[in-house]
Scaffold this motif. Structure first.
Motif, mmCIF file in Angstrom:
data_model
loop_
_atom_site.group_PDB
_atom_site.id
_atom_site.type_symbol
_atom_site.label_atom_id
_atom_site.label_comp_id
_atom_site.label_asym_id
_atom_site.label_seq_id
_atom_site.Cartn_x
_atom_site.Cartn_y
_atom_site.Cartn_z
ATOM 1 N N GLY A 70 0.692 -1.319 0.166
ATOM 2 C CA GLY A 70 -0.038 0.067 -0.043
ATOM 3 C C GLY A 70 0.758 1.380 0.105
ATOM 4 N N THR A 71 2.276 1.069 -0.368
ATOM 5 C CA THR A 71 2.927 2.410 -0.298
ATOM 6 C C THR A 71 3.864 2.433 -1.721
ATOM 7 N N PRO A 72 4.197 3.707 -2.006
ATOM 8 C CA PRO A 72 5.186 3.802 -3.097
ATOM 9 C C PRO A 72 6.308 2.999 -3.419
ATOM 10 N N SER A 79 3.215 13.339 -0.318
ATOM 11 C CA SER A 79 2.355 12.701 0.961
ATOM 12 C C SER A 79 3.002 11.928 1.440
ATOM 13 N N ASP A 80 4.215 11.114 0.974
ATOM 14 C CA ASP A 80 4.976 9.933 1.711
ATOM 15 C C ASP A 80 6.029 10.796 2.216
ATOM 16 N N GLY A 96 13.191 11.277 -3.172
ATOM 17 C CA GLY A 96 12.796 10.206 -3.876
ATOM 18 C C GLY A 96 13.456 8.668 -3.199
ATOM 19 N N TYR A 97 13.655 8.017 -3.973
ATOM 20 C CA TYR A 97 13.987 6.693 -3.398
ATOM 21 C C TYR A 97 15.498 6.636 -3.126
ATOM 22 N N ASP A 98 15.841 6.543 -1.822
ATOM 23 C CA ASP A 98 17.142 6.108 -1.399
ATOM 24 C C ASP A 98 17.113 5.332 -0.106
#
Length: 385
Positions: A251-253, A270-271, A279-281
């Motif tokens: 349920g998450t990005p 929102s995350d 971003g993603y790290d």
């Protein structure tokens, strides 16, 4: 069958083709100069090539993967890893493109850990709050020695480095080898091994940044499709240090258990985890057993070209970094500026800050034991949809 070249061989080994029992075996290893550093040290390059149009170039500075060339479904080749054209640029810019990072890949909170009752302080080379990728002069900044070059069905080069006791604050003299091997199944295996004479911590990995559309592609890497077989990831605090929680991706990005376009949710404000990391790290906790045979850590595909990368490892985690801090101030080997989102790192590893998290997988290495991280980049081509 393998041919071993003496280390005193000429600067160019050249392309080799040998025949055994009537079968032609790819055996291409080219050795050449890659320039000099400001210290006067010479950097060498080794290009491994197979019969399928796949090649990998490894340079002795940082035991670095400088190039990885792969064909697409139409036979068009492209270099899929970010990097620089000269040794001087690798020395100048601290982007870690393709390097072997150590002694400890990723971050250690406050640059501090305790081992057998003694506390060790490392350099705070990550915005003054953490130790990152081995410190100010980590393994990525060392010129590794050439130990062995082989040709045959599998072409390989083995590089070595000895880190003295106390280097960058780490205890123990650590003897390290990195072997890059390319086979006829289009798999580039990287085998890291290390031994110590005192208890220490070790976490080695390769920091290649990929774009399956080709490095420097104008659209960047955000259209690549990523799969990571992980039910949990490790959230981080404001200093990008894991909080210790293993959080479900459901349920998450961060749910990449099914193929997901990298850029789909990367700007989701929102995350809070995406906001913290720009971003993603983040480290993903891989499903399945670790420590034995390699298993899938990630799959990355460019839907347009059909190029597919599978990352395999025997380690418990993989750091997914989407190139959030690449800022357009450097020019890559093909003359294109590298910008945010132009490359994706998928770094198999022990978890970040494991020395300070007893419930995380251990990064400890004792005398008489051998650290062994085996990872691989397997290249395939997806059929057109």
């Amino acid at each position: 069958m393998a041919i071993r070249h003496a280390l005193a061989a000429p600067a160019l080994l050249g392309a080799l083709l040998i025949t055994v029992s009537g079968q032609a075996l790819a055996a291409d290893v080219a050795r050449a100069s890659f320039g000099q550093l400001s210290t006067g040290e010479t950097v060498e390059a080794f290009t491994l090539t197979n019969n399928n149009g796949v090649s990998a170039r490894v340079i002795t500075l940082g035991a670095t993967l400088q190039s990885l060339v792969a064909p697409d479904r139409n036979g068009k080749s492209a270099d899929i890893v970010l990097g620089y054209a000269t040794a001087a640029d690798y020395e100048k810019y601290a982007n870690y493109f393709g390097v072997s990072v150590g002694r400890y890949a990723n971050r250690i909170g406050k640059g501090r850990f305790t081992l057998d009752g003694k506390t060790y302080q490392l350099a705070l080379n990550d915005n003054g709050v953490a130790a990152l990728h081995g410190g100010k002069q980590g393994f990525d900044k060392k010129v590794w020695k050439v130990l062995e070059v082989k040709s045959g069905p599998v072409a390989s080069v083995t590089l070595g480095y000895t880190s003295p006791d106390g280097e960058e604050g780490y205890p123990g003299t650590l003897t390290v080898t990195a072997t890059y091997a390319l086979d006829e199944n289009n798999q580039l295996t990287i085998d890291y091994r290390a031994k110590t004479d005192k208890p220490t911590v070790v976490n080695l990995t390769n920091h290649a940044l990929f774009n399956m559309a080709g490095e420097g592609a104008p659209e960047g890497a955000m259209g690549n499709v990523l799969t990571i077989p992980a039910d949990h990831y490790t959230p981080v605090d404001a200093e990008l240090i894991p909080t210790g929680e293993l959080k479900p991706v459901e349920g998450t990005p961060f749910d990449f258990r099914k193929p997901r376009v990298v850029g789909q949710d990367i700007r989701d404000g929102s995350d809070p985890q995406l906001v913290i990391g720009r971003g993603y790290d983040h480290n993903f906790v891989l499903n399945g057993k670790t420590g034995g045979q390699m298993q899938l850590a990630a799959r990355l595909e460019d839907p347009v070209s059909g190029r597919v990368l599978e990352v395999l490892t025997n380690q418990p985690g993989v750091q997914f970094y989407a190139g959030n801090f690449i800022d357009g101030t450097t020019v890559g080997k093909s003359g294109k500026m590298y910008r945010q989102g132009d490359g994706i790192a998928l770094e198999p590893q022990v978890f970040p800050d494991s020395p300070n998290k007893p419930h995380f997988p251990s990064a400890r290495l004792d005398p008489g034991k051998e650290y062994h991280h085996q990872m691989a980049f397997r290249l395939t081509i997806a059929p057109a949809q």
